[in-house]
Design a protein around this motif. Structure first.
Motif, PDB file in Angstrom:
ATOM      1  N   TYR A 114       0.672  -1.169   0.000  1.00  0.00           N
ATOM      2  CA  TYR A 114      -0.080   0.033   0.189  1.00  0.00           C
ATOM      3  C   TYR A 114       0.757   1.232  -0.011  1.00  0.00           C
ATOM      4  O   TYR A 114       0.352   2.314  -0.278  1.00  0.00           O
ATOM      5  CB  TYR A 114      -1.029  -0.033   1.122  1.00  0.00           C
ATOM      6  N   ASN A 115       2.157   1.217   0.492  1.00  0.00           N
ATOM      7  CA  ASN A 115       3.062   2.362   0.271  1.00  0.00           C
ATOM      8  C   ASN A 115       3.200   2.754  -1.185  1.00  0.00           C
ATOM      9  O   ASN A 115       3.706   3.985  -1.378  1.00  0.00           O
ATOM     10  CB  ASN A 115       4.244   1.973   0.916  1.00  0.00           C
ATOM     11  N   LEU A 116       2.864   1.817  -1.915  1.00  0.00           N
ATOM     12  CA  LEU A 116       3.061   2.250  -3.597  1.00  0.00           C
ATOM     13  C   LEU A 116       1.786   2.788  -4.309  1.00  0.00           C
ATOM     14  O   LEU A 116       1.743   2.758  -5.443  1.00  0.00           O
ATOM     15  CB  LEU A 116       3.970   0.937  -4.278  1.00  0.00           C
ATOM     16  N   CYS A 117       0.698   2.865  -3.513  1.00  0.00           N
ATOM     17  CA  CYS A 117      -0.471   3.084  -4.068  1.00  0.00           C
ATOM     18  C   CYS A 117      -0.306   4.547  -4.941  1.00  0.00           C
ATOM     19  O   CYS A 117       0.087   5.418  -4.325  1.00  0.00           O
ATOM     20  CB  CYS A 117      -1.581   3.446  -2.811  1.00  0.00           C
ATOM     21  N   PRO A 118      -0.939   4.269  -5.897  1.00  0.00           N
ATOM     22  CA  PRO A 118      -0.747   5.655  -7.074  1.00  0.00           C
ATOM     23  C   PRO A 118      -1.698   6.644  -6.490  1.00  0.00           C
ATOM     24  O   PRO A 118      -1.416   7.942  -6.788  1.00  0.00           O
ATOM     25  CB  PRO A 118      -1.200   4.947  -8.230  1.00  0.00           C
ATOM     26  N   ASP A 119      -2.744   6.334  -5.447  1.00  0.00           N
ATOM     27  CA  ASP A 119      -3.599   7.485  -5.287  1.00  0.00           C
ATOM     28  C   ASP A 119      -3.598   7.652  -3.603  1.00  0.00           C
ATOM     29  O   ASP A 119      -4.243   8.182  -3.011  1.00  0.00           O
ATOM     30  CB  ASP A 119      -4.954   6.810  -5.430  1.00  0.00           C
ATOM     31  N   MET A 120      -2.227   7.314  -3.195  1.00  0.00           N
ATOM     32  CA  MET A 120      -1.823   7.714  -1.816  1.00  0.00           C
ATOM     33  C   MET A 120      -1.959   9.070  -1.451  1.00  0.00           C
ATOM     34  O   MET A 120      -1.710  10.122  -2.095  1.00  0.00           O
ATOM     35  CB  MET A 120      -0.300   7.330  -1.700  1.00  0.00           C
ATOM     36  N   GLN A 121      -2.590   9.424  -0.310  1.00  0.00           N
ATOM     37  CA  GLN A 121      -2.571  10.654   0.271  1.00  0.00           C
ATOM     38  C   GLN A 121      -1.822  10.661   1.374  1.00  0.00           C
ATOM     39  O   GLN A 121      -2.130   9.916   2.610  1.00  0.00           O
ATOM     40  CB  GLN A 121      -4.053  11.091   0.608  1.00  0.00           C
ATOM     41  N   PHE A 122      -0.484  11.259   1.464  1.00  0.00           N
ATOM     42  CA  PHE A 122       0.470  11.044   2.727  1.00  0.00           C
ATOM     43  C   PHE A 122       0.670  12.647   3.203  1.00  0.00           C
ATOM     44  O   PHE A 122       0.627  13.629   2.501  1.00  0.00           O
ATOM     45  CB  PHE A 122       1.791  10.748   1.933  1.00  0.00           C
ATOM     46  N   TYR A 123       0.547  12.445   4.466  1.00  0.00           N
ATOM     47  CA  TYR A 123       0.675  13.842   5.242  1.00  0.00           C
ATOM     48  C   TYR A 123       1.933  14.667   4.677  1.00  0.00           C
ATOM     49  O   TYR A 123       3.146  14.317   4.477  1.00  0.00           O
ATOM     50  CB  TYR A 123       1.126  13.616   6.468  1.00  0.00           C
ATOM     51  N   ALA A 124       1.618  16.213   4.434  1.00  0.00           N
ATOM     52  CA  ALA A 124       2.679  16.867   4.000  1.00  0.00           C
ATOM     53  C   ALA A 124       3.290  16.531   2.794  1.00  0.00           C
ATOM     54  O   ALA A 124       4.430  16.865   2.547  1.00  0.00           O
ATOM     55  CB  ALA A 124       3.837  16.993   5.300  1.00  0.00           C
ATOM     56  N   THR A 125       2.788  16.029   1.984  1.00  0.00           N
ATOM     57  CA  THR A 125       2.991  15.860   0.529  1.00  0.00           C
ATOM     58  C   THR A 125       2.050  16.500  -0.575  1.00  0.00           C
ATOM     59  O   THR A 125       0.907  15.871  -0.164  1.00  0.00           O
ATOM     60  CB  THR A 125       3.044  14.405   0.176  1.00  0.00           C
ATOM     61  N   PRO A 126       2.309  17.323  -1.213  1.00  0.00           N
ATOM     62  CA  PRO A 126       1.262  18.212  -1.758  1.00  0.00           C
ATOM     63  C   PRO A 126       0.179  17.257  -2.547  1.00  0.00           C
ATOM     64  O   PRO A 126       0.559  16.278  -3.227  1.00  0.00           O
ATOM     65  CB  PRO A 126       2.174  19.012  -2.782  1.00  0.00           C
ATOM     66  N   PRO A 127      -1.067  17.776  -2.501  1.00  0.00           N
ATOM     67  CA  PRO A 127      -1.596  19.017  -1.831  1.00  0.00           C
ATOM     68  C   PRO A 127      -2.251  18.568  -0.455  1.00  0.00           C
ATOM     69  O   PRO A 127      -2.876  19.464   0.056  1.00  0.00           O
ATOM     70  CB  PRO A 127      -2.842  19.161  -2.744  1.00  0.00           C
ATOM     71  N   ILE A 128      -1.456  17.407   0.120  1.00  0.00           N
ATOM     72  CA  ILE A 128      -2.120  16.717   1.691  1.00  0.00           C
ATOM     73  C   ILE A 128      -1.481  17.733   2.933  1.00  0.00           C
ATOM     74  O   ILE A 128      -0.179  17.755   2.811  1.00  0.00           O
ATOM     75  CB  ILE A 128      -2.026  15.655   1.607  1.00  0.00           C
ATOM     76  N   ASP A 129      -2.324  18.272   3.708  1.00  0.00           N
ATOM     77  CA  ASP A 129      -1.806  18.875   4.947  1.00  0.00           C
ATOM     78  C   ASP A 129      -1.241  17.869   5.780  1.00  0.00           C
ATOM     79  O   ASP A 129      -1.583  16.792   5.779  1.00  0.00           O
ATOM     80  CB  ASP A 129      -2.859  19.843   5.621  1.00  0.00           C
ATOM     81  N   GLY A 130      -0.305  18.542   6.355  1.00  0.00           N
ATOM     82  CA  GLY A 130       0.290  17.810   7.583  1.00  0.00           C
ATOM     83  C   GLY A 130       0.158  18.044   8.912  1.00  0.00           C
ATOM     84  O   GLY A 130      -1.230  18.489   9.108  1.00  0.00           O
ATOM     85  N   ALA A 131       1.044  18.193   9.831  1.00  0.00           N
ATOM     86  CA  ALA A 131       0.677  18.084  11.337  1.00  0.00           C
ATOM     87  C   ALA A 131       1.265  18.996  12.105  1.00  0.00           C
ATOM     88  O   ALA A 131       1.295  18.972  13.270  1.00  0.00           O
ATOM     89  CB  ALA A 131       1.197  16.478  11.989  1.00  0.00           C
ATOM     90  N   PHE A 132       1.677  20.159  11.490  1.00  0.00           N
ATOM     91  CA  PHE A 132       2.386  21.205  12.190  1.00  0.00           C
ATOM     92  C   PHE A 132       0.913  22.265  12.636  1.00  0.00           C
ATOM     93  O   PHE A 132       0.900  23.230  12.364  1.00  0.00           O
ATOM     94  CB  PHE A 132       3.175  22.119  11.555  1.00  0.00           C
ATOM     95  N   CYS A 133       0.099  21.388  13.357  1.00  0.00           N
ATOM     96  CA  CYS A 133      -1.165  22.031  13.898  1.00  0.00           C
ATOM     97  C   CYS A 133      -1.742  21.394  14.947  1.00  0.00           C
ATOM     98  O   CYS A 133      -0.925  20.454  15.389  1.00  0.00           O
ATOM     99  CB  CYS A 133      -2.184  21.875  12.617  1.00  0.00           C
ATOM    100  N   ARG A 134      -2.875  21.691  15.483  1.00  0.00           N
ATOM    101  CA  ARG A 134      -3.283  21.147  16.952  1.00  0.00           C
ATOM    102  C   ARG A 134      -4.144  19.788  16.447  1.00  0.00           C
ATOM    103  O   ARG A 134      -3.922  19.086  17.474  1.00  0.00           O
ATOM    104  CB  ARG A 134      -4.213  21.967  17.655  1.00  0.00           C
ATOM    105  N   TYR A 135      -4.717  19.405  15.590  1.00  0.00           N
ATOM    106  CA  TYR A 135      -5.514  18.446  15.186  1.00  0.00           C
ATOM    107  C   TYR A 135      -5.473  18.057  13.675  1.00  0.00           C
ATOM    108  O   TYR A 135      -5.167  18.619  12.840  1.00  0.00           O
ATOM    109  CB  TYR A 135      -7.061  18.642  15.595  1.00  0.00           C
ATOM    110  N   VAL A 136      -5.414  16.759  13.679  1.00  0.00           N
ATOM    111  CA  VAL A 136      -5.472  15.887  12.415  1.00  0.00           C
ATOM    112  C   VAL A 136      -6.380  14.682  12.267  1.00  0.00           C
ATOM    113  O   VAL A 136      -6.752  14.228  13.331  1.00  0.00           O
ATOM    114  CB  VAL A 136      -3.843  15.338  11.898  1.00  0.00           C
ATOM    115  N   LEU A 137      -6.844  14.542  11.166  1.00  0.00           N
ATOM    116  CA  LEU A 137      -7.515  13.094  10.752  1.00  0.00           C
ATOM    117  C   LEU A 137      -6.938  12.136  10.416  1.00  0.00           C
ATOM    118  O   LEU A 137      -5.715  12.593   9.435  1.00  0.00           O
ATOM    119  CB  LEU A 137      -8.698  13.603   9.916  1.00  0.00           C
ATOM    120  N   THR A 138      -6.996  10.886  10.731  1.00  0.00           N
ATOM    121  CA  THR A 138      -6.483   9.995  10.211  1.00  0.00           C
ATOM    122  C   THR A 138      -7.402   8.595  10.013  1.00  0.00           C
ATOM    123  O   THR A 138      -8.452   8.838  10.980  1.00  0.00           O
ATOM    124  CB  THR A 138      -5.160   9.463  10.756  1.00  0.00           C
ATOM    125  N   ASP A 139      -7.238   7.682   9.404  1.00  0.00           N
ATOM    126  CA  ASP A 139      -7.742   6.444   9.330  1.00  0.00           C
ATOM    127  C   ASP A 139      -7.571   5.690  10.697  1.00  0.00           C
ATOM    128  O   ASP A 139      -6.627   5.942  11.104  1.00  0.00           O
ATOM    129  CB  ASP A 139      -7.463   5.400   8.229  1.00  0.00           C
TER     130      ASP A 139
END
Length: 346
Positions: A114-139
């Motif tokens: 699954y690390n090679l998923c072509p539709d991966m949404q990975f934190y702090a990889t454009p355009p997905i936001d990362g975690a320099f904030c107070r709250y985040v969502l995850t599966d």
């Protein structure tokens, strides 16, 4: 142990990258968890080389920051709320977040890669936001429980430890193995510790900076070499595996030549996209060359390595910063004494 925590507010502070070398504090809405998601109140975020690269250059390969984005993907925290389909008993649970959201349906995901998923949404990889904030969502299944004996900092650093675990698996490190690691930065140090935990008997680390060589010797290296004065390619005896954690083309070329027949070469460091490698040597020695791109199913092993004492992540932390000083955290790698900086998003 779980504990109830205060309900999440409607808005939160976030450190947002608005351009190359540019950050600003913004108020962002606190996201609401959907089905099979959890909302995590972030406790600690490690600064990664990829965060620094985006901040300074605005891109990594084909990944380009072309809109405001929150950096940071090495994180831990506490579950503040759960979405439909998630056990409410998880609220208050301390977790380390695996910052991946694969599609779970493509051929790579179905094959377990699954690390090679072509539709991966990975934190702090454009355009997905990362975690320099107070709250985040995850599966919900990407929020891995951690014991109370583990610090927030160590829980956050399970992410780079996961890179090292994936690397050692690909390098086929077993008790008695020998390994060469180029680069004694954070990933090199974690790889040295992980190689030792996997049973490697000989752990050679090369780095041109004397202070880094001295430091990695305390984290598991059995030999340290200065590549500016030592011919790494002539290493004798040759090693079973070579890990590049430097991204430097000369280190990769010399490291490949230091590997014995049927050995393994694992490319981890970020460097030039293209450079010449010794194809003749690779072919004649039947060297196995591959890369590491993130990880799959590594968090349980990472938790075990830390809780058992086989890997020490807390001792790698050299500084803490808040959201107002994320720029300083990203620039902290310019200090030779810095190893791993942590952002505490308050």
């Amino acid at each position: 142990m779980t504990a109830t925590i205060e309900p999440a507010p409607a808005s939160m502070r976030a450190s947002v990258m608005t351009g190359v070398g540019m950050l600003r504090i913004e108020d962002r809405p606190v996201p609401v968890p959907g089905p099979h998601q959890v909302l995590v109140e972030v406790a600690a975020v490690g600064v990664c080389g990829s965060d620094v690269h985006y901040y300074r250059h605005g891109r990594i390969g084909d990944f380009v920051v072309d809109a405001p984005m929150i950096l940071g993907h090495e994180l831990s925290g506490r579950i503040a709320a759960v979405g439909p389909g998630v056990d409410e008993a998880r609220v208050g649970q301390r977790v380390a977040v695996e910052p991946q959201h694969p599609c779970r349906r493509c051929p790579q995901c179905r094959a377990g890669r699954y690390n090679l998923c072509p539709d991966m949404q990975f934190y702090a990889t454009p355009p997905i936001d990362g975690a320099f904030c107070r709250y985040v969502l995850t599966d919900d299944d990407m929020a891995h429980p951690v014991p109370d004996s583990m610090s927030d900092e160590a829980a956050a650093l399970l992410e780079p430890l996961s890179v090292a675990i994936a690397t050692m698996r690909k390098a086929h490190v077993v008790p008695g193995s020998s390994i060469l690691i180029a680069g004694a930065g954070p990933i090199g140090v974690i790889c040295a510790q992980t190689a030792r935990a996997f049973g490697a008997a000989r752990i050679v680390v090369s780095d041109p900076v004397a202070s880094r060589r001295e430091r990695v010797a305390a984290f598991g290296a059995t030999e340290v070499l200065d590549p500016m004065s030592t011919d790494i390619a002539a290493l004798d005896p040759k090693v079973d595996a070579f890990v590049d954690a430097s991204g430097a083309a000369p280190a990769v070329v010399s490291g490949i030549k230091a590997v014995g027949p049927a050995g393994h070469v694992i490319l981890v460091g970020m460097g030039a996209e293209d450079y010449a490698v010794p194809i003749g040597y690779i072919q004649a020695m039947e060297i196995n060359v591959t890369g590491v791109f993130r990880y799959t199913d590594t968090w349980p092993a990472a938790v075990h390595l830390v809780t058992s004492g086989a890997v020490d992540l807390d001792s790698m932390v050299t500084a803490h910063y808040d959201l107002d000083h994320v720029g300083e955290a990203l620039d902290s790698d310019s200090d030779p004494a810095s190893l791993k900086s942590i952002v505490v998003p308050r």
